[in-house]
Design a protein around this motif. Structure first.
Motif, PDB file in Angstrom:
ATOM      1  N   LEU A 191       0.828  -1.209   0.000  1.00 62.43           N
ATOM      2  CA  LEU A 191       0.000   0.000   0.000  1.00 62.43           C
ATOM      3  C   LEU A 191       0.864   1.262   0.000  1.00 62.43           C
ATOM      4  O   LEU A 191       0.614   2.199  -0.769  1.00 62.43           O
ATOM      5  CB  LEU A 191      -0.920  -0.004   1.223  1.00 62.43           C
ATOM      6  CG  LEU A 191      -1.822   1.223   1.394  1.00 62.43           C
ATOM      7  CD1 LEU A 191      -2.774   1.362   0.212  1.00 62.43           C
ATOM      8  CD2 LEU A 191      -2.603   1.136   2.705  1.00 62.43           C
ATOM      9  N   ASN A 192       1.892   1.279   0.823  1.00 56.59           N
ATOM     10  CA  ASN A 192       2.747   2.455   0.888  1.00 56.59           C
ATOM     11  C   ASN A 192       3.510   2.683  -0.410  1.00 56.59           C
ATOM     12  O   ASN A 192       3.853   3.826  -0.748  1.00 56.59           O
ATOM     13  CB  ASN A 192       3.726   2.311   2.059  1.00 56.59           C
ATOM     14  CG  ASN A 192       3.042   2.415   3.409  1.00 56.59           C
ATOM     15  OD1 ASN A 192       1.995   3.056   3.528  1.00 56.59           O
ATOM     16  ND2 ASN A 192       3.604   1.777   4.420  1.00 56.59           N
ATOM     17  N   ALA A 193       3.760   1.608  -1.144  1.00 55.39           N
ATOM     18  CA  ALA A 193       4.453   1.742  -2.429  1.00 55.39           C
ATOM     19  C   ALA A 193       3.578   2.407  -3.480  1.00 55.39           C
ATOM     20  O   ALA A 193       4.077   3.144  -4.349  1.00 55.39           O
ATOM     21  CB  ALA A 193       4.913   0.369  -2.916  1.00 55.39           C
ATOM     22  N   VAL A 194       2.273   2.177  -3.415  1.00 57.56           N
ATOM     23  CA  VAL A 194       1.376   2.685  -4.454  1.00 57.56           C
ATOM     24  C   VAL A 194       0.746   4.032  -4.090  1.00 57.56           C
ATOM     25  O   VAL A 194       0.355   4.808  -4.975  1.00 57.56           O
ATOM     26  CB  VAL A 194       0.283   1.628  -4.771  1.00 57.56           C
ATOM     27  CG1 VAL A 194      -0.825   1.631  -3.737  1.00 57.56           C
ATOM     28  CG2 VAL A 194      -0.297   1.827  -6.169  1.00 57.56           C
ATOM     29  N   LEU A 195       0.666   4.357  -2.811  1.00 61.59           N
ATOM     30  CA  LEU A 195      -0.027   5.572  -2.365  1.00 61.59           C
ATOM     31  C   LEU A 195       0.504   6.872  -2.972  1.00 61.59           C
ATOM     32  O   LEU A 195      -0.290   7.778  -3.249  1.00 61.59           O
ATOM     33  CB  LEU A 195       0.000   5.665  -0.841  1.00 61.59           C
ATOM     34  CG  LEU A 195      -1.136   4.950  -0.105  1.00 61.59           C
ATOM     35  CD1 LEU A 195      -0.886   4.955   1.391  1.00 61.59           C
ATOM     36  CD2 LEU A 195      -2.485   5.599  -0.434  1.00 61.59           C
ATOM     37  N   PRO A 196       1.805   7.028  -3.186  1.00 61.31           N
ATOM     38  CA  PRO A 196       2.266   8.284  -3.792  1.00 61.31           C
ATOM     39  C   PRO A 196       1.703   8.548  -5.179  1.00 61.31           C
ATOM     40  O   PRO A 196       1.693   9.697  -5.636  1.00 61.31           O
ATOM     41  CB  PRO A 196       3.796   8.104  -3.845  1.00 61.31           C
ATOM     42  CG  PRO A 196       4.108   7.126  -2.773  1.00 61.31           C
ATOM     43  CD  PRO A 196       2.943   6.180  -2.774  1.00 61.31           C
ATOM     44  N   TYR A 197       1.213   7.528  -5.831  1.00 58.13           N
ATOM     45  CA  TYR A 197       0.709   7.651  -7.199  1.00 58.13           C
ATOM     46  C   TYR A 197      -0.823   7.616  -7.259  1.00 58.13           C
ATOM     47  O   TYR A 197      -1.423   8.280  -8.099  1.00 58.13           O
ATOM     48  CB  TYR A 197       1.278   6.532  -8.069  1.00 58.13           C
ATOM     49  CG  TYR A 197       2.774   6.447  -8.015  1.00 58.13           C
ATOM     50  CD1 TYR A 197       3.569   7.252  -8.824  1.00 58.13           C
ATOM     51  CD2 TYR A 197       3.412   5.579  -7.122  1.00 58.13           C
ATOM     52  CE1 TYR A 197       4.958   7.174  -8.769  1.00 58.13           C
ATOM     53  CE2 TYR A 197       4.803   5.494  -7.061  1.00 58.13           C
ATOM     54  CZ  TYR A 197       5.559   6.303  -7.881  1.00 58.13           C
ATOM     55  OH  TYR A 197       6.934   6.247  -7.813  1.00 58.13           O
ATOM     56  N   VAL A 198      -1.436   6.812  -6.412  1.00 61.48           N
ATOM     57  CA  VAL A 198      -2.900   6.682  -6.384  1.00 61.48           C
ATOM     58  C   VAL A 198      -3.350   6.936  -4.945  1.00 61.48           C
ATOM     59  O   VAL A 198      -3.366   6.041  -4.102  1.00 61.48           O
ATOM     60  CB  VAL A 198      -3.354   5.276  -6.860  1.00 61.48           C
ATOM     61  CG1 VAL A 198      -4.883   5.233  -6.985  1.00 61.48           C
ATOM     62  CG2 VAL A 198      -2.713   4.903  -8.186  1.00 61.48           C
ATOM     63  N   GLU A 199      -3.723   8.192  -4.671  1.00 64.21           N
ATOM     64  CA  GLU A 199      -4.028   8.600  -3.294  1.00 64.21           C
ATOM     65  C   GLU A 199      -5.244   7.873  -2.729  1.00 64.21           C
ATOM     66  O   GLU A 199      -5.382   7.758  -1.496  1.00 64.21           O
ATOM     67  CB  GLU A 199      -4.254  10.104  -3.255  1.00 64.21           C
ATOM     68  CG  GLU A 199      -3.007  10.922  -3.566  1.00 64.21           C
ATOM     69  CD  GLU A 199      -3.279  12.416  -3.481  1.00 64.21           C
ATOM     70  OE1 GLU A 199      -4.440  12.797  -3.164  1.00 64.21           O
ATOM     71  OE2 GLU A 199      -2.330  13.194  -3.733  1.00 64.21           O
ATOM     72  N   SER A 200      -6.110   7.393  -3.600  1.00 66.78           N
ATOM     73  CA  SER A 200      -7.334   6.726  -3.143  1.00 66.78           C
ATOM     74  C   SER A 200      -7.103   5.258  -2.789  1.00 66.78           C
ATOM     75  O   SER A 200      -8.052   4.539  -2.470  1.00 66.78           O
ATOM     76  CB  SER A 200      -8.391   6.798  -4.231  1.00 66.78           C
ATOM     77  OG  SER A 200      -7.946   6.138  -5.417  1.00 66.78           O
ATOM     78  N   SER A 201      -5.873   4.775  -2.856  1.00 70.34           N
ATOM     79  CA  SER A 201      -5.596   3.358  -2.600  1.00 70.34           C
ATOM     80  C   SER A 201      -5.884   2.993  -1.147  1.00 70.34           C
ATOM     81  O   SER A 201      -5.666   3.793  -0.234  1.00 70.34           O
ATOM     82  CB  SER A 201      -4.131   3.052  -2.897  1.00 70.34           C
ATOM     83  OG  SER A 201      -3.807   3.339  -4.237  1.00 70.34           O
ATOM     84  N   SER A 202      -6.354   1.754  -0.948  1.00 68.90           N
ATOM     85  CA  SER A 202      -6.592   1.279   0.412  1.00 68.90           C
ATOM     86  C   SER A 202      -6.578  -0.252   0.422  1.00 68.90           C
ATOM     87  O   SER A 202      -6.687  -0.885  -0.623  1.00 68.90           O
ATOM     88  CB  SER A 202      -7.920   1.799   0.959  1.00 68.90           C
ATOM     89  OG  SER A 202      -9.008   1.366   0.167  1.00 68.90           O
ATOM     90  N   LEU A 203      -6.456  -0.802   1.621  1.00 74.30           N
ATOM     91  CA  LEU A 203      -6.560  -2.238   1.800  1.00 74.30           C
ATOM     92  C   LEU A 203      -8.022  -2.596   1.945  1.00 74.30           C
ATOM     93  O   LEU A 203      -8.783  -1.909   2.620  1.00 74.30           O
ATOM     94  CB  LEU A 203      -5.787  -2.685   3.040  1.00 74.30           C
ATOM     95  CG  LEU A 203      -4.284  -2.381   3.071  1.00 74.30           C
ATOM     96  CD1 LEU A 203      -3.685  -2.848   4.397  1.00 74.30           C
ATOM     97  CD2 LEU A 203      -3.564  -3.019   1.893  1.00 74.30           C
ATOM     98  N   ARG A 204      -8.429  -3.700   1.365  1.00 77.94           N
ATOM     99  CA  ARG A 204      -9.817  -4.162   1.481  1.00 77.94           C
ATOM    100  C   ARG A 204      -9.833  -5.487   2.245  1.00 77.94           C
ATOM    101  O   ARG A 204      -9.022  -6.374   2.013  1.00 77.94           O
ATOM    102  CB  ARG A 204     -10.422  -4.346   0.097  1.00 77.94           C
ATOM    103  CG  ARG A 204     -11.817  -4.982   0.104  1.00 77.94           C
ATOM    104  CD  ARG A 204     -12.367  -5.105  -1.300  1.00 77.94           C
ATOM    105  NE  ARG A 204     -13.053  -3.876  -1.712  1.00 77.94           N
ATOM    106  CZ  ARG A 204     -13.389  -3.594  -2.962  1.00 77.94           C
ATOM    107  NH1 ARG A 204     -13.063  -4.428  -3.939  1.00 77.94           N
ATOM    108  NH2 ARG A 204     -14.034  -2.481  -3.253  1.00 77.94           N
ATOM    109  N   GLY A 205     -10.788  -5.601   3.149  1.00 74.66           N
ATOM    110  CA  GLY A 205     -10.995  -6.858   3.868  1.00 74.66           C
ATOM    111  C   GLY A 205     -10.010  -7.099   4.998  1.00 74.66           C
ATOM    112  O   GLY A 205      -9.849  -8.224   5.459  1.00 74.66           O
ATOM    113  N   VAL A 206      -9.356  -6.033   5.461  1.00 71.77           N
ATOM    114  CA  VAL A 206      -8.374  -6.192   6.537  1.00 71.77           C
ATOM    115  C   VAL A 206      -8.969  -5.697   7.847  1.00 71.77           C
ATOM    116  O   VAL A 206      -9.592  -4.632   7.871  1.00 71.77           O
ATOM    117  CB  VAL A 206      -7.080  -5.391   6.212  1.00 71.77           C
ATOM    118  CG1 VAL A 206      -6.118  -5.444   7.373  1.00 71.77           C
ATOM    119  CG2 VAL A 206      -6.443  -5.915   4.951  1.00 71.77           C
TER     120      VAL A 206
END
Length: 228
Positions: A213-228
């Motif tokens: 998640l931290n790797a992708v967040l700088p590019y896609v701010e809406s990213s999140s974990l699902r089902g955790v």
């Protein structure tokens, strides 16, 4: 259509809606971690369209919509005819797809046949064939579908199911660069359903998921974990 599975009610598959989910038979991918082996490799025990439509008609006013999943629904030659029948009942349609058929996806959006699209992103481009279990994948088809959805003419999400064996933070930097600006992106952990295509996958721990998640967040701010 060949409908190999039917869940009569769900509050999880269609965000914010009460829906049912149908599962079409057949897929052009063979992801080793796929939890629907029966729909991909084994003989289907089909439900008829008449059964499904009869149920939907009886549940009008209760259900908001229908999720069409798979397998890969776009392989069904009469998918759009079926969707029109669902829409005639006043129901919303969510389509789950692997994104390999961009022209069909564009047709569905252009003609108002889908209200929400959930597209799987299997991995970064370089590892797509490996992750999807098909080394003949034309990645340009996936790229075209990504761009169609990013135009925002239909509500959508991208999502990636991750395994310890196939996904790394470096992969997710590349995914982030690819999906930059996307409306929604979810990372969901592999879950062993007991009905896998291959028994070669294992889930990540929370620390591993957060690293992706931290790797992708700088590019896609809406990213999140699902089902955790």
């Amino acid at each position: 259509m060949i409908i190999g599975g039917f869940q009569k009610m769900t509050m999880l598959d269609y965000p914010g809606k009460i829906a049912c989910t149908i599962f079409t038979y057949g897929c052009n991918f063979k992801c080793p971690f796929c939890h629907n082996r029966r729909l991909v490799l084994e003989e289907a025990t089909p439900f008829t369209e008449e059964e499904i439509l009869s149920y939907l008609n009886k549940r009008r006013g209760v259900l908001d919509g229908v999720c069409i999943s798979g397998g890969e629904p776009m392989l069904q030659g009469d998918l759009f005819d079926f969707i029109k029948k669902v829409k005639d009942l006043g129901l919303l349609v969510k389509l789950d797809t692997n994104g390999y058929f961009p022209e069909k996806l564009k047709h569905a959006i252009d003609n108002g046949l889908v209200d929400y699209v959930a597209m799987d992103i299997k991995n970064c481009r370089e590892k797509y064939g490996l992750t999807a279990g098909n080394d003949k994948i034309d990645i340009s088809n996936i790229e075209k579908s990504v761009e169609i959805l990013k135009q925002g003419r239909v509500d959508y999400e991208f999502r990636t199911t991750v395994t310890k064996e196939l996904h790394t933070p470096a992969d997710f930097v590349k995914i982030g660069e690819w999906l930059c600006g996307a409306k929604r992106y979810y990372i969901q952990n592999f879950v062993d359903s007991g009905n896998l295509i291959e028994n070669t996958s294992s889930p990540l721990d929370l620390q591993g998921l957060n690293a992706l998640l931290n790797a992708v967040l700088p590019y896609v701010e809406s990213s999140s974990l699902r089902g955790v």
